[in-house]
Design a protein around this motif. Structure first.
Motif, mmCIF file in Angstrom:
data_model
loop_
_atom_site.group_PDB
_atom_site.id
_atom_site.type_symbol
_atom_site.label_atom_id
_atom_site.label_comp_id
_atom_site.label_asym_id
_atom_site.label_seq_id
_atom_site.Cartn_x
_atom_site.Cartn_y
_atom_site.Cartn_z
ATOM 1 N N ASN A 1 36.536 40.539 22.162
ATOM 2 C CA ASN A 1 37.304 39.786 21.177
ATOM 3 C C ASN A 1 38.459 39.124 21.925
ATOM 4 O OD1 ASN A 1 38.885 38.822 19.108
ATOM 5 N ND2 ASN A 1 38.713 40.658 17.861
ATOM 6 N N ASP B 1 30.204 34.638 16.204
ATOM 7 C CA ASP B 1 31.086 35.136 15.145
ATOM 8 C C ASP B 1 32.515 35.177 15.685
ATOM 9 O OD1 ASP B 1 28.924 35.365 13.385
ATOM 10 O OD2 ASP B 1 28.480 37.388 14.110
ATOM 11 N N SER B 2 33.171 36.333 15.679
ATOM 12 C CA SER B 2 34.543 36.413 16.179
ATOM 13 C C SER B 2 34.589 36.915 17.623
ATOM 14 C CB SER B 2 35.364 37.344 15.294
ATOM 15 O OG SER B 2 34.852 38.656 15.369
#
Length: 112
Positions: A32, A19-20
């Motif tokens: 992140n 995902d991120s």
């Protein structure tokens, strides 16, 4: 060579995106890559309201500050222009009219 950054915790090269987030399969650290690192966050200097200060900013003193050797304190509301950020306990170097060169703590000023 991988096009993904190495793990900031264990420096493993075998990271992958999910995902991120980026994930390290060796130490299971997730992060992140768009967020600033802990070192970058620690090096920032914030005023009393949490605004980031930079060299050349203007600030306002938020409380009366006694000055050693001076008969009067630096009054609350005093505007200080063109500050210079430094390392250490007193992290602002500036020049205050009537007092001269001073070192202030960022917790006693707010950004003007």
């Amino acid at each position: 060579m991988s096009e993904f950054p190495p793990c900031p915790k264990c420096q493993s090269e075998f990271t992958y995106p999910m995902d991120s987030l980026m994930v390290c399969p060796e130490c299971f650290h997730e992060w992140n890559p768009d967020m600033p690192t802990e070192e970058e966050l620690a090096s920032r200097i914030l005023d009393a309201n949490g605004n980031e200060l930079k060299d050349g900013d203007a600030v306002v003193v938020i409380k009366d500050l006694p000055v050693k050797g001076a008969p009067k304190p630096v009054k609350a509301g005093t505007k200080v222009k063109n500050i210079r950020l430094t390392d250490g306990d007193h992290n602002i170097d500036c020049k205050i009219d009537g007092f001269g060169q001073m070192a202030l703590k960022s917790e006693f000023v707010r950004k003007a």
